[in-house]
Scaffold this active site. Sequence first.
Site, PDB file in Angstrom:
ATOM      1  N   ASP A 158       0.808  -1.225   0.000  1.00  0.00           N
ATOM      2  CA  ASP A 158       0.000   0.000   0.000  1.00  0.00           C
ATOM      3  C   ASP A 158       0.838   1.270   0.000  1.00  0.00           C
ATOM      4  OD1 ASP A 158      -2.197  -1.677   0.120  1.00  0.00           O
ATOM      5  OD2 ASP A 158      -2.279  -1.627   2.311  1.00  0.00           O
ATOM      6  N   LYS A 215       1.803   2.132  -5.144  1.00  0.00           N
ATOM      7  CA  LYS A 215       2.328   1.578  -6.412  1.00  0.00           C
ATOM      8  C   LYS A 215       1.391   1.884  -7.579  1.00  0.00           C
ATOM      9  CE  LYS A 215       2.303  -2.442  -4.362  1.00  0.00           C
ATOM     10  NZ  LYS A 215       2.075  -2.052  -2.956  1.00  0.00           N
ATOM     11  N   GLY A 223      -4.580  -4.234  -3.760  1.00  0.00           N
ATOM     12  CA  GLY A 223      -5.547  -3.193  -4.093  1.00  0.00           C
ATOM     13  C   GLY A 223      -4.744  -1.973  -4.478  1.00  0.00           C
ATOM     14  N   HIS A 224      -4.706  -1.660  -5.768  1.00  0.00           N
ATOM     15  CA  HIS A 224      -3.891  -0.547  -6.260  1.00  0.00           C
ATOM     16  C   HIS A 224      -4.820   0.597  -6.672  1.00  0.00           C
ATOM     17  CE1 HIS A 224      -0.323  -3.454  -7.230  1.00  0.00           C
ATOM     18  NE2 HIS A 224      -0.687  -3.452  -5.967  1.00  0.00           N
ATOM     19  N   GLN A 258       1.989  -6.031  -3.223  1.00  0.00           N
ATOM     20  CA  GLN A 258       2.427  -6.134  -1.823  1.00  0.00           C
ATOM     21  C   GLN A 258       3.714  -5.312  -1.615  1.00  0.00           C
ATOM     22  OE1 GLN A 258       1.413  -9.522  -3.348  1.00  0.00           O
ATOM     23  NE2 GLN A 258      -0.496  -8.542  -2.839  1.00  0.00           N
TER      24      GLN A 258
HETATM   25  P1  GDP Z   1      -0.759   0.350  -3.537  1.00  0.00           P
HETATM   26  O1  GDP Z   1      -1.359  -0.927  -3.088  1.00  0.00           O
HETATM   27  O2  GDP Z   1       0.711   0.412  -3.317  1.00  0.00           O
HETATM   28  O3  GDP Z   1      -1.124   0.705  -4.961  1.00  0.00           O
HETATM   29  O4  GDP Z   1      -1.389   1.494  -2.613  1.00  0.00           O
HETATM   30  P2  GDP Z   1      -2.933   1.617  -2.186  1.00  0.00           P
HETATM   31  O5  GDP Z   1      -3.721   2.105  -3.333  1.00  0.00           O
HETATM   32  O6  GDP Z   1      -3.412   0.391  -1.506  1.00  0.00           O
HETATM   33  O7  GDP Z   1      -2.821   2.698  -1.032  1.00  0.00           O
HETATM   34  C1  GDP Z   1      -2.301   3.953  -1.246  1.00  0.00           C
HETATM   35  C2  GDP Z   1      -3.391   4.986  -0.852  1.00  0.00           C
HETATM   36  O8  GDP Z   1      -2.809   6.261  -0.720  1.00  0.00           O
HETATM   37  C3  GDP Z   1      -4.454   5.129  -1.907  1.00  0.00           C
HETATM   38  O9  GDP Z   1      -5.675   5.453  -1.287  1.00  0.00           O
HETATM   39  C4  GDP Z   1      -3.959   6.309  -2.737  1.00  0.00           C
HETATM   40  O10 GDP Z   1      -5.015   6.992  -3.400  1.00  0.00           O
HETATM   41  C5  GDP Z   1      -3.349   7.172  -1.672  1.00  0.00           C
HETATM   42  N1  GDP Z   1      -2.198   7.979  -2.094  1.00  0.00           N
HETATM   43  C6  GDP Z   1      -1.225   7.684  -2.990  1.00  0.00           C
HETATM   44  N2  GDP Z   1      -0.275   8.638  -2.993  1.00  0.00           N
HETATM   45  C7  GDP Z   1      -0.654   9.563  -2.077  1.00  0.00           C
HETATM   46  C8  GDP Z   1      -0.068  10.783  -1.603  1.00  0.00           C
HETATM   47  O11 GDP Z   1       1.004  11.216  -1.996  1.00  0.00           O
HETATM   48  N3  GDP Z   1      -0.771  11.446  -0.624  1.00  0.00           N
HETATM   49  C9  GDP Z   1      -1.943  11.013  -0.125  1.00  0.00           C
HETATM   50  N4  GDP Z   1      -2.540  11.729   0.818  1.00  0.00           N
HETATM   51  N5  GDP Z   1      -2.513   9.862  -0.555  1.00  0.00           N
HETATM   52  C10 GDP Z   1      -1.883   9.157  -1.513  1.00  0.00           C
HETATM   53  P1  IMO Z   2      -0.897  -4.176  -2.252  1.00  0.00           P
HETATM   54  O1  IMO Z   2      -0.434  -4.713  -3.578  1.00  0.00           O
HETATM   55  C1  IMO Z   2      -1.001  -4.565   2.086  1.00  0.00           C
HETATM   56  C2  IMO Z   2      -1.031  -8.635   3.699  1.00  0.00           C
HETATM   57  C3  IMO Z   2      -2.294  -9.097   4.409  1.00  0.00           C
HETATM   58  C4  IMO Z   2      -1.700 -10.077   5.389  1.00  0.00           C
HETATM   59  C5  IMO Z   2      -0.570 -10.729   4.593  1.00  0.00           C
HETATM   60  C6  IMO Z   2      -0.961 -12.039   3.925  1.00  0.00           C
HETATM   61  O2  IMO Z   2      -2.190  -3.462  -2.310  1.00  0.00           O
HETATM   62  O3  IMO Z   2       0.190  -3.385  -1.604  1.00  0.00           O
HETATM   63  P2  IMO Z   2      -2.522 -12.770   1.919  1.00  0.00           P
HETATM   64  O4  IMO Z   2      -3.879 -12.289   1.499  1.00  0.00           O
HETATM   65  O5  IMO Z   2      -1.467 -12.541   0.905  1.00  0.00           O
HETATM   66  O6  IMO Z   2      -2.565 -14.166   2.434  1.00  0.00           O
HETATM   67  O7  IMO Z   2      -2.158 -11.849   3.198  1.00  0.00           O
HETATM   68  O8  IMO Z   2      -0.206  -9.795   3.609  1.00  0.00           O
HETATM   69  N1  IMO Z   2      -1.246  -8.149   2.318  1.00  0.00           N
HETATM   70  C7  IMO Z   2      -1.190  -6.852   1.981  1.00  0.00           C
HETATM   71  N2  IMO Z   2      -1.031  -5.750   2.744  1.00  0.00           N
HETATM   72  N3  IMO Z   2      -1.101  -4.464   0.738  1.00  0.00           N
HETATM   73  C8  IMO Z   2      -1.240  -5.556  -0.032  1.00  0.00           C
HETATM   74  O9  IMO Z   2      -1.189  -5.497  -1.391  1.00  0.00           O
HETATM   75  C9  IMO Z   2      -1.332  -6.824   0.591  1.00  0.00           C
HETATM   76  N4  IMO Z   2      -1.496  -8.089   0.133  1.00  0.00           N
HETATM   77  C10 IMO Z   2      -1.432  -8.878   1.208  1.00  0.00           C
HETATM   78  O10 IMO Z   2      -2.947  -8.031   5.032  1.00  0.00           O
HETATM   79  O11 IMO Z   2      -1.116  -9.393   6.466  1.00  0.00           O
HETATM   80 MG    MG Z   3      -2.868  -1.601  -1.820  1.00  0.00          MG
END
Ligand code: GDP
Ligand code: IMO
Ligand code: MG
Length: 423
Positions: free
Chosen positions: A13, A16, A40-41, A224
Amino acid sequence: MAIDILLGLQWGDEGKGKIVDVFANSYDIIARFQGGPNAGHTLEFEGNKHVLHTIPSGIFHPKTINLIGNGVVIDPIIFIKEIQDLEQYNIDLNKKLLISKKAHLILPTHRLLDAASEALKGKAKIGSTLKGIGPAYMDKTGRNGIRVGDILALNWENKFKNLKQKHLSILKSYNVSIDYDLKNLENNFFESIEALRKFELVDSEQYLKEEQKKGKKILAEGAQGSLLDIDFGTYPFVTSSTTTAAGACTGLGVAPSKIKKVFGIFKAYSTRVGSGPFPTELFDNDGKTLAKVGNEFGSTTGRARRCGWIDLVALKYSIEINGVTQLIMMKGDVLSGFDKIKVCTGYKSESGKMDYLPYDITSQDIRPIFYELPGWQEDLTGMTDLKDFPTNFKNYISYLEKTLKTPIKIVSVGPDRKQTIFR
Ligand code: GDP
Ligand code: IMO
Ligand code: MG
């Protein structure tokens, strides 16, 4: 032609999805190399907010081809739901999305096994997203899995039945009660398989080889984060794939010698969702502020993310394991308003001080050693130029760069595509 990789350096998270979307214009192909719908991207652009799980984050760019690589595990039900969610954008998915025949399928019973395994672990549970990731990769490495290409064969349903039977007998032996409606799940699964069949299913390593010969630019998208890597993460509180740079080679079939840039992405603080060690975790008001301002809720499960200060010990480790060539710092805007900002520069435990992640990090009582930097009050979200940054924010970036010995090339100050500043 070289291949670049973008991957997370913390526990996922990091942002990416946002940065792959920002980069997608400069690449011909975006290729996801591991993980599955546990990811979840999130992408935000032109007033839209969209979360992708299995589909690469270059899908919104008109010319970019998106490839789901062999290292990914695909749940057809979730995949087709993602496709339906994209309908509103009128993307020609038949042309823009390719799927490796060697990617493995997540069966409904994989999800049940995940739930049962977590229930059995009780308090020691991993905190899995319960998408069936662990069981699907277990079948892959156990040489029992079903691959996307298998659905093209006439007798593939026999394979499915055999594997399902095996799963059901394992479930029985677990002897835990979980609620499920397998009939319904299976109907949904087979409908989704029919829809999946209509996509372009390819020998993706061959495809990538040919495209490289033509000089096409490829970006490998990780899911991840490095601290969730099956080998190098905080085992057993990890996911079941290789989330580090090596995973791009095995998850796409590209040679290590072809890798050029490795973009390592991190948040200006730390978060973790699910169980497991988190040395800099905060349980006070500062932690609550990070969660609130950063809107730290899981993009896949909606669970609250645990928050803490940045951990430079962990980041250094991730940078080394991945051979990161440049860093991308996200969510700097969330730190506005703190008088002091802490950074973890070492750990201490009963056995003394250390500056690395020990093998038994999950069982040791590890406490962070913090260094304090002055904060800043200005709102960064509207800033578009480095020159506008408050001095203390600039100092924070320079301190991290110096300590991590790697340049920070991009700073993100908000979730939107436009809130991205190149240095
Ligand atoms: P990913 O899994 O690495 O793609 O990241 P996620 O989408 O799960 O989580 C990142 C969260 O931070 C999302 O809700 C984005 O919309 C938000 N986000 C990304 N970059 C920034 C930033 O620079 N500032 C803020 N406030 N939010 C951001
Ligand atoms: P993105 O790509 C954050 C965490 C789960 C749990 C552990 C194992 O959005 O960054 P699993 O479902 O793989 O058996 O879970 O890894 N986890 C993540 N945490 N971002 C993710 O993906 C994750 N994918 C798995 O919360 O602790
Ligand atoms: Mg994510």
